[in-house]
Write a protein that holds these residues in place. Sequence first.
Motif: not given
Lengths: 328, 309
Positions: B99-110
């Motif tokens: 992850v280089n931009d926290l935007t990615m956390l919206r796409y990656l399951e917790p």
Amino acid sequence: MNPLELVCPAGTPAALRAAVEAGADTVYCGFRDETNARNFPGLNFSRTEMEESIDYAHRRGSKVLVAINTFPRAGAPELWRAAVDDAARFGADAVILADVGLLDYAANHQPGLRRHLSVQAAAANPDAINFYAETFGVRRVVLPRVLTVQEIAAINREIECETEVFVFGGLCVMAEGRCALSAYATGRSPNMNGACSPASHVHYKEEGSELVCGLGDFTINRVKKDAPAPYPTLCKGCFQAGDYQGHVFEDPASLDAATLITEFASAGVTALKIEGRQRSRSYTKAVVHTFRKAVEAQAKGLPIMANELKRLTEGQTTTSGAYSKTWR
Amino acid sequence: MAGQALLTLGPVLFNWPVEKWADFYARIADEAPVDRVCLGEVVCSKRLPFYNDVISEAVERLEAAGKEVVLSSLALITLPRERKAGAGLAKDEEHVIEVNDLTMLRYLEPGRKIAVGPLVNVYNEGTLSWLAGRGAKHVCLPPELPIASVESLAKAGAALDLDTEVWAFGRVPLAISGRCYHARIHKVSKDSCQFVCGLDADGLPVKTLDGGDFLAINGVQTLSFAYGSALGELDILTQAGVNSFRLSPHDCDMVAVAELYRQRLDRKISGDEAQANLAALLPEAEFANGFLFGDYGAEMVKKAERQVA
């Protein structure tokens, strides 16, 4: 359409009063320490001043947002957590945060305190904004100055929380909160110390007919001795890259998006932000007064005067920055 | 323990021709003593189509050679096509995503295992711990952190069971922008940039008007002119609990660079000798380690070499 909320800077209690008197709906300010991104000598608010200023603003119908938007130092979270707790205790209307850990702290320990996302978090698209809103209950996001008006409108169509955009003042050309240029040249960092291109590292030297403007060990500009010497903000300097000599990153211009207010309203923006907590009280007063008139004109569908603030801008030149696509 | 530290090869940050890119990873797979390889487009989404088709081949070859492969995301996601690319990347469930931009956390399951790159702001234990809760197993710290902060975070990282990584070689990423500086100085727009960033395989040096070396531009990214080098500080950092070091690819013999770091981690050569060898590999380069000492980043702090000699 509701009038746009005018969010104004206050570096000192006196500036806060000036902003409120000049018609600020909302004022933002910070504690006098490294918890906020304008950690400059002589600026910001003691605990007592913050409590009194919030009370003053509330009595006059204005809101106060407390910026706690640097990234807490490893091993020392107390200073930042205390800032969040004290802002809540003094009745701040919201805190403006950038750090994920601190957002998590605020959401868990001060759930009643409204959370805004600082521009320092560089949330530049609907997915990032929705992530912060869903995860930490963020209610408003200050948008980075890297987006066009069309992109801002598209973002607002996809998110539930409010957006706030910069309309006047300094123009960061890098994604905010993700820039270590100042730290590279001076050791003082926006993210860690709340300082960019700090005056403590600025020096001027005459060489023949030229004035050399330096920051740390680096020459940021050379100007003719009798020409105005812009403050050596690192990314606004003159450099050589390949065959190009000049402002590699950005000209020393200020942001003035006054003429875009109607477009911002149509784009679904909630609040307009004026930059400049480090500026004088008279500057604050003049800028807030002018934007108050502009916001009211917009709400009534009247034309907005352009360039009224040129004398207050850097190098007397202004730009609408990234809001126009050609800037890129 | 110094001998147990891992070497991570960061993603290529520059616009290299596809053949050069593919050859680079083939050689890394076959020859470089690195444990983990992060790859993918981090800087500009316009570059990805040039080599998108050869990524899977590079991944296979690296994995066949026993390297752990991590797929890196863009550092600044703004455009719809960039969001789509990020969401697409997250669909690859076989690999760890950096992850280089926290935007990615919206796409990656917790809870899904992730890596966090040096362009995400991890400055303190609160953020590190929160990211560990989201699945972070490998976090490269921001290059501007001083050793005291690194130490504090490495300790927290150990307790959270994640690898704490430090920037150890290569021009340091200092800023990213919506504006393309390569396009700007070539007087073309970002939208019709003609990929002029491809002219500079290590970035284009930015000098002061006095001719001093200062920065380097790489499209929308700004890097340091000096190559960050933690070669002299590997002992201090491993003692502080850092268990991974990042080498950022440059247009030089990266296999030799990786070998130097490996030799130093295995204590086969001294810090001074390793740094001298590195300088011989890159005769035009300047080196800096100032960030580690809480100093300005461009500085090369010599006292550190004395401490570890």
